[in-house]
Scaffold this active site. Structure first.
Site, PDB file in Angstrom:
ATOM      1  N   LYS A 284      69.210  17.890 -22.674  1.00 32.00           N
ATOM      2  CA  LYS A 284      69.402  16.603 -23.359  1.00 32.00           C
ATOM      3  C   LYS A 284      68.412  16.432 -24.524  1.00 32.00           C
ATOM      4  O   LYS A 284      67.541  17.267 -24.734  1.00 32.00           O
ATOM      5  CB  LYS A 284      69.294  15.461 -22.358  1.00 32.00           C
TER       6      LYS A 284
HETATM    7  C1  LIG Z   1      74.048  15.293 -18.240  1.00 32.79           C
HETATM    8  C2  LIG Z   1      75.011  14.199 -17.991  1.00 32.79           C
HETATM    9  C3  LIG Z   1      74.949  13.415 -16.843  1.00 32.79           C
HETATM   10  C4  LIG Z   1      74.043  13.743 -15.694  1.00 32.79           C
HETATM   11  O1  LIG Z   1      72.712  13.690 -16.004  1.00 32.79           O
HETATM   12  P1  LIG Z   1      71.660  14.192 -14.903  1.00 32.79           P
HETATM   13  O2  LIG Z   1      70.362  13.635 -15.411  1.00 32.79           O
HETATM   14  O3  LIG Z   1      71.702  15.681 -14.917  1.00 32.79           O
HETATM   15  O4  LIG Z   1      72.058  13.601 -13.604  1.00 32.79           O
HETATM   16  C5  LIG Z   1      75.786  12.333 -16.722  1.00 32.79           C
HETATM   17  N1  LIG Z   1      76.688  12.036 -17.682  1.00 32.79           N
HETATM   18  C6  LIG Z   1      76.797  12.779 -18.800  1.00 32.79           C
HETATM   19  C7  LIG Z   1      77.795  12.377 -19.834  1.00 32.79           C
HETATM   20  C8  LIG Z   1      75.984  13.896 -18.982  1.00 32.79           C
HETATM   21  O5  LIG Z   1      76.126  14.665 -20.073  1.00 32.79           O
END
Ligand SMILES: *Cc1c(COP(=O)(O)O)cnc(C)c1O
Length: 378
Positions: free
Chosen positions: A185
């Site tokens: 992210k």
């Molecule tokens: C990465 C992601 C998640 C999950 O995030 P985590 O922190 O890994 O639980 C949820 N929704 C979207 C759209 C994502 O890209």
């Protein structure tokens, strides 16, 4: 022949984070201590104030805890988009509710407010829009629908904190918005997440829920003289740690500069691909976080293009095959392709190309050229 290598993603965790981490490792608290509070304050300030931030283990868990904190559960329906990572709908199921998928806008890939309105039933309790690729949904339209029908509105803001649309940012119009600090992210601690809430009482309930349901966290119990704690409700083990917060604080300080770097690269991609036959650019409005750069290609060519890019050393991904086409969701909810034609099609055509702040511009040009030559081979 050595193949040129263009990585899909590279994090920017480095010297500043190591220095910040050293400070935390040398201190008393490694979790639920001062760095978590510092990060939560910095996130609330970054968003302009008027919100509270609650650090949690992940976005998935943050979405789940938000539903718990607002009493969404058994018997409730939650409307969301099929064009998301399965985490969004998984969290709804884990909370005991039923995910109801509404179709998307074919130009943006975002949840279509008109489709949301059509999907509302007497059981609907909440809506979860996803700010796909970093482009914020039409939150004004969705807030209006939620208010007219007495529904909660939770934002899946896993694709970044940096977005803005119509003057609103993550958490400004939603009852809760959830960030992800997973490894790929725009800010990362390997894992982690944060819930942004406007109502201080819900923020307090989230703090209790993330820490077993306990009335006091470690800093409150051990900061001065020992204090007894009570358990208020059945909570979870789900708090962000000071170690993670230490890695995230320096990244928050440069999050806008990194977004600007990604925007320049996205503009270069778009200039290179705008006239390319077989490529459809995803439309945007407002300020995207530019977490991901995805294009749509013809369905019959998509898998050949993914393979071809890989053979040319270019990292790529699919964000996402629509949730209702995944095995588990087909088994549990049946074939929904006919009800969700736009998301089904979008999910079969989308390809994400490399994007990270220091991606060299001539790598963007190489990706554009490679994609164009792969498309011309049909
Ligand atoms: C990465 C992601 C998640 C999950 O995030 P985590 O922190 O890994 O639980 C949820 N929704 C979207 C759209 C994502 O890209």
């Amino acid at each position: 022949m050595s193949v040129r290598k263009v990585e899909f993603y590279r994090h920017t965790v480095g010297a500043e984070e190591l220095a910040s981490l050293e400070k935390t490792v040398g201190s008393y608290f490694l979790t639920l201590g001062p760095r978590v509070r510092e990060l939560e304050g910095a996130i609330a300030d970054y968003l302009g104030g008027g919100v509270e931030a609650v650090g949690v283990t992940s976005c998935t868990v943050g979405l789940f805890l938000s539903m718990k904190a607002f009493d969404v559960g058994k018997g409730d329906e939650v409307i969301t988009t099929p064009m998301t990572f399965a985490s969004t709908t998984n969290a709804v199921i884990h909370a005991g509710a039923t995910p109801v998928l509404a179709d998307i806008d074919p130009r943006t890939g975002l949840l279509d407010p008109a489709a949301v309105e059509e999907a509302i039933t007497p059981k609907t309790k909440a809506i979860i829009p996803v700010h796909l690729y970093g482009q914020m949904c039409d939150m004004r339209a969705l807030r209006d629908i939620a208010d007219r029908h007495g529904l909660l509105l939770f934002e899946d803001a896993a694709h970044g904190i940096e977005g803005e649309r119509d003057g609103y940012r993550a958490g400004h119009l939603g009852d809760a918005a959830v960030l992800s600090f997973y490894a790929t992210k725009t800010m990362t601690a390997g894992d982690g997440g944060t819930v942004i809430v406007r109502d201080p009482e819900r923020a307090q309930r989230l703090r209790v829920l993330r820490n077993h349901g306990m009335s006091k966290d470690a800093a409150a119990r051990h900061g001065g003289t020992y204090q007894h704690w009570d358990m208020l409700e059945l909570g979870y083990k789900a708090a962000l740690t000071d170690v993670q917060a230490a890695l995230l604080l320096p990244q928050l300080a440069r999050v806008d500069a990194q977004r600007a770097s990604r925007q320049r690269l996205v503009e270069r991609y778009e200039a290179g691909l705008r006239e390319t036959t077989g490529v459809q650019l995803v439309e945007r409005s407002g300020k995207s976080t530019h977490h991901l750069f995805a294009v749509l290609v013809p369905e019959r060519d998509r898998d050949r293009i993914l393979r071809g890019l890989g053979e040319h050393g270019i990292g790529c991904a699919v964000n996402y095959n629509a949730v209702h086409t995944l095995h588990f969701y087909r088994e549990r909810f049946g074939d929904q392709e006919a009800q969700l034609p736009i998301a089904t099609d979008f999910g079969r055509r989308t390809v994400s190309l490399p994007l990270w702040p220091k991606l060299p511009e001539d790598d963007v040009d190489y990706v554009v050229d490679t994609l164009q030559s792969l498309l011309s081979e049909t």
